[in-house]
Write a protein that holds these residues in place. Structure first.
Motif, PDB file in Angstrom:
ATOM      1  N   LEU A   1       0.577  -1.287  -0.178  1.00  0.00           N
ATOM      2  CA  LEU A   1       0.396   0.167   0.599  1.00  0.00           C
ATOM      3  C   LEU A   1       0.814   1.566   0.167  1.00  0.00           C
ATOM      4  CD1 LEU A   1      -2.481  -0.923   2.799  1.00  0.00           C
ATOM      5  CD2 LEU A   1      -2.987  -1.453   0.352  1.00  0.00           C
ATOM      6  N   ALA A   2       1.640   1.123   0.727  1.00  0.00           N
ATOM      7  CA  ALA A   2       2.879   2.668   0.660  1.00  0.00           C
ATOM      8  C   ALA A   2       3.469   2.730  -0.468  1.00  0.00           C
ATOM      9  CB  ALA A   2       3.821   2.184   1.851  1.00  0.00           C
ATOM     10  N   ALA A   3       4.082   1.647  -1.441  1.00  0.00           N
ATOM     11  CA  ALA A   3       4.434   1.982  -2.358  1.00  0.00           C
ATOM     12  C   ALA A   3       3.587   2.604  -3.510  1.00  0.00           C
ATOM     13  CB  ALA A   3       4.745   0.222  -3.176  1.00  0.00           C
ATOM     14  N   GLY A   4       1.897   1.961  -3.440  1.00  0.00           N
ATOM     15  CA  GLY A   4       0.860   2.126  -3.944  1.00  0.00           C
ATOM     16  C   GLY A   4       0.821   3.791  -3.787  1.00  0.00           C
ATOM     17  N   ASP A   5       0.900   4.348  -3.051  1.00  0.00           N
ATOM     18  CA  ASP A   5       0.690   6.011  -2.270  1.00  0.00           C
ATOM     19  C   ASP A   5       1.897   6.808  -3.145  1.00  0.00           C
ATOM     20  OD1 ASP A   5      -1.482   5.219  -0.967  1.00  0.00           O
ATOM     21  OD2 ASP A   5      -0.348   5.620   0.873  1.00  0.00           O
ATOM     22  N   GLU A   6       2.938   5.912  -2.818  1.00  0.00           N
ATOM     23  CA  GLU A   6       4.550   6.834  -3.470  1.00  0.00           C
ATOM     24  C   GLU A   6       4.052   7.049  -5.146  1.00  0.00           C
ATOM     25  OE1 GLU A   6       7.238   7.958  -2.775  1.00  0.00           O
ATOM     26  OE2 GLU A   6       6.011   7.911  -0.907  1.00  0.00           O
ATOM     27  N   ALA A   7       3.585   5.305  -5.945  1.00  0.00           N
ATOM     28  CA  ALA A   7       3.444   5.732  -6.869  1.00  0.00           C
ATOM     29  C   ALA A   7       2.262   6.703  -8.248  1.00  0.00           C
ATOM     30  CB  ALA A   7       2.680   4.211  -7.851  1.00  0.00           C
ATOM     31  N   CYS A   8       1.305   6.656  -6.773  1.00  0.00           N
ATOM     32  CA  CYS A   8       0.279   7.650  -7.227  1.00  0.00           C
ATOM     33  C   CYS A   8       0.869   9.779  -7.110  1.00  0.00           C
ATOM     34  CB  CYS A   8      -1.039   8.287  -6.028  1.00  0.00           C
ATOM     35  SG  CYS A   8      -2.083   6.818  -6.250  1.00  0.00           S
TER      36      CYS A   8
ATOM     37  N   ALA B   1       4.450   9.755  -7.613  1.00  0.00           N
ATOM     38  CA  ALA B   1       5.489  10.066  -8.042  1.00  0.00           C
ATOM     39  C   ALA B   1       4.537  10.573  -9.845  1.00  0.00           C
ATOM     40  CB  ALA B   1       6.229   8.625  -8.703  1.00  0.00           C
ATOM     41  N   HIS B   2       2.967   9.754 -10.006  1.00  0.00           N
ATOM     42  CA  HIS B   2       2.930  10.180 -10.621  1.00  0.00           C
ATOM     43  C   HIS B   2       2.654  11.929 -11.314  1.00  0.00           C
ATOM     44  CE1 HIS B   2       0.169   9.921 -14.235  1.00  0.00           C
ATOM     45  NE2 HIS B   2      -0.796  10.462 -14.262  1.00  0.00           N
ATOM     46  N   THR B   3       1.659  11.997  -9.806  1.00  0.00           N
ATOM     47  CA  THR B   3       1.560  14.109  -9.880  1.00  0.00           C
ATOM     48  C   THR B   3       2.940  14.428  -9.854  1.00  0.00           C
ATOM     49  OG1 THR B   3      -0.065  13.748  -9.037  1.00  0.00           O
ATOM     50  CG2 THR B   3       0.796  15.625  -8.353  1.00  0.00           C
ATOM     51  N   GLY B   4       3.977  14.375  -9.439  1.00  0.00           N
ATOM     52  CA  GLY B   4       5.538  14.867 -10.090  1.00  0.00           C
ATOM     53  C   GLY B   4       5.665  15.200 -11.123  1.00  0.00           C
ATOM     54  N   LEU B   5       5.340  14.621 -11.559  1.00  0.00           N
ATOM     55  CA  LEU B   5       5.976  14.199 -13.471  1.00  0.00           C
ATOM     56  C   LEU B   5       4.976  14.890 -14.058  1.00  0.00           C
ATOM     57  CD1 LEU B   5       7.621  10.459 -13.205  1.00  0.00           C
ATOM     58  CD2 LEU B   5       8.938  12.666 -13.249  1.00  0.00           C
ATOM     59  N   ASN B   6       3.594  14.969 -13.602  1.00  0.00           N
ATOM     60  CA  ASN B   6       2.706  15.748 -14.306  1.00  0.00           C
ATOM     61  C   ASN B   6       1.770  16.283 -13.644  1.00  0.00           C
ATOM     62  OD1 ASN B   6       2.713  13.557 -17.036  1.00  0.00           O
ATOM     63  ND2 ASN B   6       3.048  12.482 -15.238  1.00  0.00           N
ATOM     64  N   PRO B   7       1.799  17.793 -13.671  1.00  0.00           N
ATOM     65  CA  PRO B   7       1.831  18.634 -12.769  1.00  0.00           C
ATOM     66  C   PRO B   7       0.083  19.061 -12.979  1.00  0.00           C
ATOM     67  CG  PRO B   7       3.914  19.562 -13.317  1.00  0.00           C
ATOM     68  CD  PRO B   7       3.616  18.052 -13.791  1.00  0.00           C
ATOM     69  N   GLY B   8      -0.166  18.682 -12.279  1.00  0.00           N
ATOM     70  CA  GLY B   8      -1.965  18.945 -12.612  1.00  0.00           C
ATOM     71  C   GLY B   8      -2.788  17.980 -12.483  1.00  0.00           C
ATOM     72  N   HIS B   9      -1.858  16.578 -12.025  1.00  0.00           N
ATOM     73  CA  HIS B   9      -2.713  15.489 -12.454  1.00  0.00           C
ATOM     74  C   HIS B   9      -2.877  14.293 -10.552  1.00  0.00           C
ATOM     75  CE1 HIS B   9      -2.068  14.008 -16.520  1.00  0.00           C
ATOM     76  NE2 HIS B   9      -2.486  15.180 -16.811  1.00  0.00           N
ATOM     77  N   ASP B  10      -3.693  15.541 -10.059  1.00  0.00           N
ATOM     78  CA  ASP B  10      -3.724  15.050  -8.194  1.00  0.00           C
ATOM     79  C   ASP B  10      -5.219  14.785  -8.146  1.00  0.00           C
ATOM     80  OD1 ASP B  10      -5.331  17.646  -8.610  1.00  0.00           O
ATOM     81  OD2 ASP B  10      -4.120  19.496  -7.971  1.00  0.00           O
ATOM     82  N   THR B  11      -5.990  13.371  -8.521  1.00  0.00           N
ATOM     83  CA  THR B  11      -6.812  13.603  -9.032  1.00  0.00           C
ATOM     84  C   THR B  11      -7.114  12.204  -8.951  1.00  0.00           C
ATOM     85  OG1 THR B  11      -8.239  15.532  -8.352  1.00  0.00           O
ATOM     86  CG2 THR B  11      -8.966  13.703  -8.636  1.00  0.00           C
ATOM     87  N   PHE B  12      -7.161  11.538  -7.822  1.00  0.00           N
ATOM     88  CA  PHE B  12      -6.974   9.801  -8.060  1.00  0.00           C
ATOM     89  C   PHE B  12      -8.159   9.043  -7.768  1.00  0.00           C
ATOM     90  CE2 PHE B  12      -3.157  11.346  -8.159  1.00  0.00           C
ATOM     91  CZ  PHE B  12      -1.910  10.428  -8.891  1.00  0.00           C
ATOM     92  N   GLU B  13      -9.095   7.915  -8.769  1.00  0.00           N
ATOM     93  CA  GLU B  13      -9.893   7.090  -7.999  1.00  0.00           C
ATOM     94  C   GLU B  13      -9.036   5.808  -7.316  1.00  0.00           C
ATOM     95  OE1 GLU B  13     -14.021   5.143  -9.190  1.00  0.00           O
ATOM     96  OE2 GLU B  13     -12.099   4.402 -10.506  1.00  0.00           O
ATOM     97  N   ARG B  14      -8.979   5.622  -5.874  1.00  0.00           N
ATOM     98  CA  ARG B  14      -8.379   4.814  -5.360  1.00  0.00           C
ATOM     99  C   ARG B  14      -9.693   3.095  -4.924  1.00  0.00           C
ATOM    100  NH1 ARG B  14      -3.775   6.321  -1.293  1.00  0.00           N
ATOM    101  NH2 ARG B  14      -5.231   7.208  -0.850  1.00  0.00           N
ATOM    102  N   THR B  15      -8.801   2.258  -4.964  1.00  0.00           N
ATOM    103  CA  THR B  15     -10.203   0.885  -4.758  1.00  0.00           C
ATOM    104  C   THR B  15      -9.185   0.039  -4.279  1.00  0.00           C
ATOM    105  OG1 THR B  15     -11.208   1.423  -7.053  1.00  0.00           O
ATOM    106  CG2 THR B  15     -11.902  -0.588  -5.299  1.00  0.00           C
ATOM    107  N   TRP B  16      -9.670  -0.062  -3.072  1.00  0.00           N
ATOM    108  CA  TRP B  16      -8.931  -1.255  -1.752  1.00  0.00           C
ATOM    109  C   TRP B  16      -9.696  -2.519  -1.696  1.00  0.00           C
ATOM    110  CZ3 TRP B  16      -8.819   3.255  -0.672  1.00  0.00           C
ATOM    111  CH2 TRP B  16      -7.494   4.216  -0.520  1.00  0.00           C
ATOM    112  N   SER B  17      -9.195  -3.537  -1.838  1.00  0.00           N
ATOM    113  CA  SER B  17     -10.081  -5.128  -2.029  1.00  0.00           C
ATOM    114  C   SER B  17      -9.264  -5.674  -0.741  1.00  0.00           C
ATOM    115  CB  SER B  17      -9.428  -5.026  -3.729  1.00  0.00           C
ATOM    116  OG  SER B  17     -11.062  -6.655  -4.280  1.00  0.00           O
ATOM    117  N   GLU B  18     -10.065  -6.995  -0.428  1.00  0.00           N
ATOM    118  CA  GLU B  18     -10.049  -7.772  -0.494  1.00  0.00           C
ATOM    119  C   GLU B  18     -10.687  -9.280   0.041  1.00  0.00           C
ATOM    120  OE1 GLU B  18     -10.417  -7.248   4.150  1.00  0.00           O
ATOM    121  OE2 GLU B  18     -12.671  -7.823   4.266  1.00  0.00           O
ATOM    122  N   VAL B  19      -9.961 -10.473  -0.081  1.00  0.00           N
ATOM    123  CA  VAL B  19     -10.852 -11.436   0.198  1.00  0.00           C
ATOM    124  C   VAL B  19     -11.693 -12.298   1.528  1.00  0.00           C
ATOM    125  CG1 VAL B  19     -10.557 -14.030  -0.416  1.00  0.00           C
ATOM    126  CG2 VAL B  19      -9.391 -12.704  -1.475  1.00  0.00           C
TER     127      VAL B  19
END
Ligand SMILES: [Zn+2]
Length: 86
Positions: free
Chosen positions: A43-50, A52-70
């Motif tokens: 989960l921490a790496a997922g947060d980092e990836a989001c 990092a995407h914003t850092g490389l693409n200014p203005g791309h600061d809104t995400f739909e995130r979904t957590w799933s479990e069995v």
């Protein structure tokens, strides 16, 4: 079908499967952007990836995130019965 089976009641519990894990997926909601995060249990790496995407693409600061479990449903025995509803 017997009368007994019609009125039989058993309490059950639902919880995360002990062999399962929570996974995260995400996608950027910036218009025209197709960036998506593949499912990850880190989960921490997922947060980092989001971020990092914003850092490389200014203005791309809104995400739909979904957590799933069995999940696992188990029937409770008499010792574990849930309290009666009031
Ligand atoms: Zn984006």
């Amino acid at each position: 079908m017997t009368t007994r089976s019609v009125f039989a009641y058993a309490a059950h519990r639902i919880r995360r499967h002990p062999a399962g894990e929570i996974t995260l997926t995400a996608r950027c909601l910036a218009p025209g952007c197709r960036w998506e995060l593949d499912a990850t249990s880190d989960l921490a790496a997922g947060d980092e990836a989001c971020m990092a995407h914003t850092g490389l693409n200014p203005g791309h600061d809104t995400f739909e995130r979904t957590w799933s479990e069995v999940s696992l449903v188990t029937r409770l025995d008499r010792r574990d019965k849930l309290p009666e509803a009031e």
